[in-house]
Design a protein around this motif. Structure first.
Motif, mmCIF file in Angstrom:
data_model
loop_
_atom_site.group_PDB
_atom_site.id
_atom_site.type_symbol
_atom_site.label_atom_id
_atom_site.label_comp_id
_atom_site.label_asym_id
_atom_site.label_seq_id
_atom_site.Cartn_x
_atom_site.Cartn_y
_atom_site.Cartn_z
ATOM 1 N N LEU A 70 0.829 -1.203 0.000
ATOM 2 C CA LEU A 70 0.000 0.000 0.000
ATOM 3 C C LEU A 70 0.863 1.252 0.000
ATOM 4 O O LEU A 70 0.553 2.232 -0.685
ATOM 5 N N GLY A 71 1.953 1.236 0.731
ATOM 6 C CA GLY A 71 2.862 2.385 0.768
ATOM 7 C C GLY A 71 3.494 2.664 -0.581
ATOM 8 O O GLY A 71 3.599 3.809 -1.014
ATOM 9 N N VAL A 72 3.913 1.601 -1.259
ATOM 10 C CA VAL A 72 4.509 1.754 -2.587
ATOM 11 C C VAL A 72 3.476 2.312 -3.568
ATOM 12 O O VAL A 72 3.758 3.252 -4.324
ATOM 13 N N LEU A 73 2.278 1.752 -3.558
ATOM 14 C CA LEU A 73 1.223 2.241 -4.454
ATOM 15 C C LEU A 73 0.864 3.695 -4.152
ATOM 16 O O LEU A 73 0.699 4.504 -5.066
ATOM 17 N N ALA A 74 0.769 4.033 -2.883
ATOM 18 C CA ALA A 74 0.452 5.411 -2.502
ATOM 19 C C ALA A 74 1.544 6.359 -2.986
ATOM 20 O O ALA A 74 1.262 7.459 -3.473
ATOM 21 N N THR A 75 2.799 5.941 -2.888
ATOM 22 C CA THR A 75 3.912 6.779 -3.344
ATOM 23 C C THR A 75 3.850 6.994 -4.845
ATOM 24 O O THR A 75 4.038 8.121 -5.327
ATOM 25 N N VAL A 76 3.573 5.949 -5.605
ATOM 26 C CA VAL A 76 3.460 6.070 -7.060
ATOM 27 C C VAL A 76 2.351 7.054 -7.424
ATOM 28 O O VAL A 76 2.542 7.960 -8.242
ATOM 29 N N PHE A 77 1.187 6.905 -6.803
ATOM 30 C CA PHE A 77 0.071 7.806 -7.105
ATOM 31 C C PHE A 77 0.372 9.230 -6.647
ATOM 32 O O PHE A 77 -0.010 10.188 -7.308
ATOM 33 N N LEU A 78 1.080 9.383 -5.548
ATOM 34 C CA LEU A 78 1.448 10.714 -5.074
ATOM 35 C C LEU A 78 2.381 11.393 -6.069
ATOM 36 O O LEU A 78 2.189 12.561 -6.414
ATOM 37 N N VAL A 79 3.379 10.664 -6.548
ATOM 38 C CA VAL A 79 4.316 11.235 -7.524
ATOM 39 C C VAL A 79 3.577 11.628 -8.801
ATOM 40 O O VAL A 79 3.765 12.731 -9.327
ATOM 41 N N LEU A 80 2.721 10.740 -9.316
ATOM 42 C CA LEU A 80 1.945 11.074 -10.518
ATOM 43 C C LEU A 80 1.038 12.276 -10.259
ATOM 44 O O LEU A 80 0.914 13.160 -11.111
ATOM 45 N N GLY A 81 0.415 12.318 -9.098
ATOM 46 C CA GLY A 81 -0.454 13.451 -8.761
ATOM 47 C C GLY A 81 0.317 14.753 -8.684
ATOM 48 O O GLY A 81 -0.126 15.777 -9.185
ATOM 49 N N LEU A 82 1.490 14.715 -8.048
ATOM 50 C CA LEU A 82 2.305 15.925 -7.964
ATOM 51 C C LEU A 82 2.768 16.386 -9.332
ATOM 52 O O LEU A 82 2.800 17.589 -9.613
ATOM 53 N N MET A 83 3.117 15.432 -10.201
ATOM 54 C CA MET A 83 3.507 15.809 -11.562
ATOM 55 C C MET A 83 2.327 16.448 -12.290
ATOM 56 O O MET A 83 2.490 17.454 -12.988
ATOM 57 N N HIS A 139 -5.093 4.398 -22.734
ATOM 58 C CA HIS A 139 -5.457 3.750 -21.467
ATOM 59 C C HIS A 139 -4.355 2.847 -20.931
ATOM 60 O O HIS A 139 -4.543 1.639 -20.782
ATOM 61 N N ALA A 140 -3.212 3.442 -20.613
ATOM 62 C CA ALA A 140 -2.111 2.667 -20.036
ATOM 63 C C ALA A 140 -1.363 3.531 -19.029
ATOM 64 O O ALA A 140 -0.981 4.664 -19.343
ATOM 65 N N ASP A 141 -1.164 2.995 -17.842
ATOM 66 C CA ASP A 141 -0.448 3.742 -16.800
ATOM 67 C C ASP A 141 0.976 4.082 -17.233
ATOM 68 O O ASP A 141 1.472 5.166 -16.951
ATOM 69 N N TRP A 142 1.643 3.126 -17.919
ATOM 70 C CA TRP A 142 3.011 3.389 -18.369
ATOM 71 C C TRP A 142 3.028 4.582 -19.325
ATOM 72 O O TRP A 142 3.981 5.377 -19.316
ATOM 73 N N TYR A 143 1.995 4.706 -20.159
ATOM 74 C CA TYR A 143 1.909 5.804 -21.122
ATOM 75 C C TYR A 143 1.783 7.138 -20.390
ATOM 76 O O TYR A 143 2.479 8.105 -20.716
#
Length: 183
Positions: free
Chosen positions: A21-34, A170-174
């Motif tokens: 959950l921490g790793v996923l939250a960090t990924v979403f936080l970084v994407l959100g901040l970007m 529709h791809a997260d990597w994209y």
């Protein structure tokens, strides 16, 4: 060594779950901040970097900037990043860039759907930016159509640029790749 049914199994599973959950939250936080940085012009909304000026063809840079201006809150760098990923700013010789369509039914320098798996995005969002009739292979029409699509799918007023890019492909990597290039 823990035995089956050992209380440590529960603790280990709980720690692993929290770590995931921490790793996923960090990924979403970084994407959100970007995304926030892009939408507020902290990232990608200002003047083009020296690298961008070298990479983006002279005819494309003003197109990306003008098309982004048609959707307040959409950074021009996001359009440029999509153009880079999709066709290297129209320089790719891949199928669909200058004629026909790719395997998914996308075409033009922004690889916008004209049928097949990609749907007919161009038909629904087309912009005739050069006055010659809407043409998916025309860089002005393709770039302004991409801006229109992004704007109508979350990028207006910078509300959710990442969501708009996800709607485009529709791809997260994209999304990650486009936002990284844009920044």
């Amino acid at each position: 060594m823990a035995l089956p049914g050992d209380p440590l199994d529960h603790v280990k599973a709980s720690v692993m779950g929290k770590l995931l959950l921490g790793v996923l939250a960090t990924v979403f936080l970084v994407l959100g901040l970007m995304a926030v940085g892009l939408s507020t012009s902290i990232i990608g909304g200002g003047q083009p970097s020296t690298q961008a000026q070298r990479d983006i063809p002279a005819a494309y840079l003003p197109l990306y900037q003008a098309a982004a201006d048609s959707c307040p809150g959409l950074p021009w760098s996001v359009l440029a990043a999509i153009g880079k990923v999709e066709s290297n700013h129209g320089r790719s010789t891949a199928p669909g860039v200058t004629s026909g369509a790719n395997f998914a039914g996308a075409a033009g320098p922004m690889q916008i759907g004209i049928g097949g798996k990609a749907g007919n995005t161009f038909g629904s969002y087309a912009v005739d930016a050069d006055g010659g009739g809407a043409d998916v292979y025309s860089p002005p029409d393709a770039v302004f159509t991409a801006a229109n699509y992004l704007c109508r799918n979350g990028a207006a007023q910078g509300r959710d640029v990442a969501k708009a890019v996800f709607a485009y492909n529709h791809a997260d990597w994209y999304v990650s790749q486009v936002l990284a290039i844009a920044s």
